[in-house]
Motif scaffolding. Sequence first.
Motif, PDB file in Angstrom:
ATOM      1  N   GLU A 119      -5.021  18.713   0.000  1.00  0.00           N
ATOM      2  CA  GLU A 119      -3.611  18.590  -0.364  1.00  0.00           C
ATOM      3  C   GLU A 119      -2.851  17.672   0.586  1.00  0.00           C
ATOM      4  O   GLU A 119      -1.631  17.602   0.559  1.00  0.00           O
ATOM      5  CB  GLU A 119      -2.949  19.970  -0.387  1.00  0.00           C
ATOM      6  CG  GLU A 119      -3.466  20.882  -1.491  1.00  0.00           C
ATOM      7  CD  GLU A 119      -2.689  22.180  -1.574  1.00  0.00           C
ATOM      8  OE1 GLU A 119      -2.165  22.634  -0.533  1.00  0.00           O
ATOM      9  OE2 GLU A 119      -2.605  22.739  -2.677  1.00  0.00           O
ATOM     10  N   THR A 120      -3.593  16.971   1.440  1.00  0.00           N
ATOM     11  CA  THR A 120      -2.993  16.042   2.389  1.00  0.00           C
ATOM     12  C   THR A 120      -3.301  14.611   1.966  1.00  0.00           C
ATOM     13  O   THR A 120      -4.406  14.299   1.530  1.00  0.00           O
ATOM     14  CB  THR A 120      -3.554  16.275   3.808  1.00  0.00           C
ATOM     15  OG1 THR A 120      -3.319  17.636   4.179  1.00  0.00           O
ATOM     16  CG2 THR A 120      -2.892  15.356   4.814  1.00  0.00           C
ATOM     17  N   ALA A 121      -2.312  13.729   2.105  1.00  0.00           N
ATOM     18  CA  ALA A 121      -2.490  12.311   1.809  1.00  0.00           C
ATOM     19  C   ALA A 121      -2.329  11.534   3.109  1.00  0.00           C
ATOM     20  O   ALA A 121      -1.262  11.572   3.733  1.00  0.00           O
ATOM     21  CB  ALA A 121      -1.472  11.843   0.776  1.00  0.00           C
ATOM     22  N   GLN A 122      -3.392  10.866   3.522  1.00  0.00           N
ATOM     23  CA  GLN A 122      -3.388  10.088   4.758  1.00  0.00           C
ATOM     24  C   GLN A 122      -3.033   8.643   4.459  1.00  0.00           C
ATOM     25  O   GLN A 122      -3.746   7.945   3.730  1.00  0.00           O
ATOM     26  CB  GLN A 122      -4.767  10.152   5.420  1.00  0.00           C
ATOM     27  CG  GLN A 122      -4.912   9.283   6.647  1.00  0.00           C
ATOM     28  CD  GLN A 122      -4.083   9.774   7.823  1.00  0.00           C
ATOM     29  OE1 GLN A 122      -4.019  10.975   8.092  1.00  0.00           O
ATOM     30  NE2 GLN A 122      -3.455   8.852   8.530  1.00  0.00           N
ATOM     31  N   LEU A 123      -1.921   8.170   5.024  1.00  0.00           N
ATOM     32  CA  LEU A 123      -1.515   6.777   4.840  1.00  0.00           C
ATOM     33  C   LEU A 123      -2.355   5.888   5.744  1.00  0.00           C
ATOM     34  O   LEU A 123      -2.662   6.247   6.880  1.00  0.00           O
ATOM     35  CB  LEU A 123      -0.031   6.617   5.146  1.00  0.00           C
ATOM     36  CG  LEU A 123       0.927   7.512   4.355  1.00  0.00           C
ATOM     37  CD1 LEU A 123       2.365   7.170   4.692  1.00  0.00           C
ATOM     38  CD2 LEU A 123       0.687   7.409   2.853  1.00  0.00           C
ATOM     39  N   PHE A 124      -2.695   4.696   5.249  1.00  0.00           N
ATOM     40  CA  PHE A 124      -3.669   3.865   5.953  1.00  0.00           C
ATOM     41  C   PHE A 124      -3.435   2.397   5.612  1.00  0.00           C
ATOM     42  O   PHE A 124      -3.202   2.036   4.456  1.00  0.00           O
ATOM     43  CB  PHE A 124      -5.085   4.268   5.504  1.00  0.00           C
ATOM     44  CG  PHE A 124      -6.209   3.795   6.382  1.00  0.00           C
ATOM     45  CD1 PHE A 124      -6.789   4.635   7.312  1.00  0.00           C
ATOM     46  CD2 PHE A 124      -6.704   2.505   6.267  1.00  0.00           C
ATOM     47  CE1 PHE A 124      -7.844   4.209   8.118  1.00  0.00           C
ATOM     48  CE2 PHE A 124      -7.750   2.066   7.065  1.00  0.00           C
ATOM     49  CZ  PHE A 124      -8.323   2.925   7.994  1.00  0.00           C
ATOM     50  N   GLY A 125      -3.497   1.545   6.633  1.00  0.00           N
ATOM     51  CA  GLY A 125      -3.627   0.105   6.428  1.00  0.00           C
ATOM     52  C   GLY A 125      -2.438  -0.631   5.849  1.00  0.00           C
ATOM     53  O   GLY A 125      -2.617  -1.652   5.183  1.00  0.00           O
ATOM     54  N   ALA A 126      -1.216  -0.183   6.105  1.00  0.00           N
ATOM     55  CA  ALA A 126      -0.045  -0.871   5.552  1.00  0.00           C
ATOM     56  C   ALA A 126       0.294  -2.110   6.377  1.00  0.00           C
ATOM     57  O   ALA A 126       0.454  -2.022   7.595  1.00  0.00           O
ATOM     58  CB  ALA A 126       1.155   0.060   5.508  1.00  0.00           C
ATOM     59  N   ALA A 127       0.400  -3.243   5.716  1.00  0.00           N
ATOM     60  CA  ALA A 127       0.725  -4.492   6.409  1.00  0.00           C
ATOM     61  C   ALA A 127       1.246  -5.500   5.405  1.00  0.00           C
ATOM     62  O   ALA A 127       0.806  -5.532   4.257  1.00  0.00           O
ATOM     63  CB  ALA A 127      -0.503  -5.047   7.118  1.00  0.00           C
ATOM     64  N   VAL A 128       2.181  -6.322   5.855  1.00  0.00           N
ATOM     65  CA  VAL A 128       2.772  -7.369   5.018  1.00  0.00           C
ATOM     66  C   VAL A 128       2.648  -8.690   5.766  1.00  0.00           C
ATOM     67  O   VAL A 128       2.860  -8.748   6.985  1.00  0.00           O
ATOM     68  CB  VAL A 128       4.250  -7.062   4.699  1.00  0.00           C
ATOM     69  CG1 VAL A 128       4.877  -8.196   3.889  1.00  0.00           C
ATOM     70  CG2 VAL A 128       4.373  -5.739   3.940  1.00  0.00           C
ATOM     71  N   LEU A 129       2.295  -9.754   5.054  1.00  0.00           N
ATOM     72  CA  LEU A 129       2.171 -11.068   5.686  1.00  0.00           C
ATOM     73  C   LEU A 129       3.513 -11.522   6.262  1.00  0.00           C
ATOM     74  O   LEU A 129       4.573 -11.198   5.714  1.00  0.00           O
ATOM     75  CB  LEU A 129       1.668 -12.089   4.667  1.00  0.00           C
ATOM     76  CG  LEU A 129       0.238 -11.886   4.165  1.00  0.00           C
ATOM     77  CD1 LEU A 129      -0.086 -12.902   3.072  1.00  0.00           C
ATOM     78  CD2 LEU A 129      -0.770 -11.979   5.304  1.00  0.00           C
ATOM     79  N   PRO A 130       3.490 -12.267   7.359  1.00  0.00           N
ATOM     80  CA  PRO A 130       4.740 -12.656   8.027  1.00  0.00           C
ATOM     81  C   PRO A 130       5.757 -13.312   7.117  1.00  0.00           C
ATOM     82  O   PRO A 130       6.966 -13.038   7.218  1.00  0.00           O
ATOM     83  CB  PRO A 130       4.267 -13.626   9.121  1.00  0.00           C
ATOM     84  CG  PRO A 130       2.873 -13.203   9.413  1.00  0.00           C
ATOM     85  CD  PRO A 130       2.302 -12.735   8.099  1.00  0.00           C
ATOM     86  N   GLU A 131       5.312 -14.160   6.196  1.00  0.00           N
ATOM     87  CA  GLU A 131       6.253 -14.893   5.351  1.00  0.00           C
ATOM     88  C   GLU A 131       6.943 -14.012   4.324  1.00  0.00           C
ATOM     89  O   GLU A 131       7.913 -14.436   3.682  1.00  0.00           O
ATOM     90  CB  GLU A 131       5.534 -16.043   4.637  1.00  0.00           C
ATOM     91  CG  GLU A 131       4.407 -15.625   3.707  1.00  0.00           C
ATOM     92  CD  GLU A 131       3.044 -15.603   4.389  1.00  0.00           C
ATOM     93  OE1 GLU A 131       2.033 -15.774   3.672  1.00  0.00           O
ATOM     94  OE2 GLU A 131       2.998 -15.411   5.629  1.00  0.00           O
ATOM     95  N   ALA A 132       6.464 -12.781   4.150  1.00  0.00           N
ATOM     96  CA  ALA A 132       7.071 -11.889   3.158  1.00  0.00           C
ATOM     97  C   ALA A 132       7.734 -10.671   3.793  1.00  0.00           C
ATOM     98  O   ALA A 132       8.119  -9.740   3.091  1.00  0.00           O
ATOM     99  CB  ALA A 132       6.006 -11.437   2.158  1.00  0.00           C
ATOM    100  N   ARG A 133       7.892 -10.678   5.101  1.00  0.00           N
ATOM    101  CA  ARG A 133       8.505  -9.534   5.772  1.00  0.00           C
ATOM    102  C   ARG A 133      10.022  -9.554   5.645  1.00  0.00           C
ATOM    103  O   ARG A 133      10.599 -10.549   5.232  1.00  0.00           O
ATOM    104  CB  ARG A 133       8.078  -9.498   7.243  1.00  0.00           C
ATOM    105  CG  ARG A 133       6.604  -9.144   7.414  1.00  0.00           C
ATOM    106  CD  ARG A 133       6.092  -9.280   8.819  1.00  0.00           C
ATOM    107  NE  ARG A 133       4.631  -9.073   8.849  1.00  0.00           N
ATOM    108  CZ  ARG A 133       3.843  -9.384   9.861  1.00  0.00           C
ATOM    109  NH1 ARG A 133       4.363  -9.923  10.968  1.00  0.00           N
ATOM    110  NH2 ARG A 133       2.536  -9.178   9.798  1.00  0.00           N
TER     111      ARG A 133
END
Length: 281
Positions: free
Chosen positions: A204-218
């Motif tokens: 019942e747990t959701a582990q968030l992982f690997g969130a990243a945005v390229l510099p030009e779209a931040r």
Amino acid sequence: MKETVPLSVTESSEAEALFHFETGAPEAVRAALGLNATRIGDVVAVSMRNDPTRYWSKALGFGRTAAVTGELIAEVCAFYRAEGTPLAVLQLVASVLPEDWAEIRAREGITAGSSWVKLVAEVDEVVARAGAPDRRPMDGLRVAPVEPGDAGRWASVMMRAFGMPEEHYSGMAAATVTQPDWYPQAAWLGEELVGSATVYRFGETAQLFGAAVLPEARNRGGQTGLLVARARTAGELGCRLLVSETGAETDGGHNSSLHNMLRLGFRVAYERQNWVWQPAG
């Protein structure tokens, strides 16, 4: 006041996510990276011998059901020595450190590293806050689940956004797109894939992982959009709790990922020290 989330929950979801993220890589990728993993009691230990980033060799999950002892730490370090690992990070919450930790550290060659913050949130609260009328919308971005045909592009963006090599590492990430219990999301700017994130379901747990945005779209709300999309997915899967980690802020520093999560209803469960092991000599 919200209930304290047990250590067995907050540490387990991260440990299992990392274990499956790395060990699910294709055999050719595993061989090229020198990737191996084992379980030692509560501990998940992953070794990536050929890793110039020095990020992916980690031991975590300590103290979930049993006390941490000098013998356990010695066995974990022996695994890394046998693998020829040049550096590994042992992630232990302060509450599980044994009384003789200083002696253990000196004996095994373990030094203090940076600190991470562990965050938790109820899925329903994050989804509710995401729908608040005063929440700033994304600027030109859209977030959508990743289709298998976009797995390579999605994985490439993840590695580029984190400043990691694409060769082999992208193959490791791309493999998760079609694996059970992984639910990846992508941020798009027009036809260009510019952001990546995924969530791992562990009960019942959701582990968030690997969130990243390229510099030009931040600075367009992509990080928050990826958070919201994964929270909604977690709710659809029947998960009640979200768990995530990010770097602790140092004096004068600002971690935008941390503040994005706090605005959506995450709370700090604890700060956890990274302990760095390196072989003698």
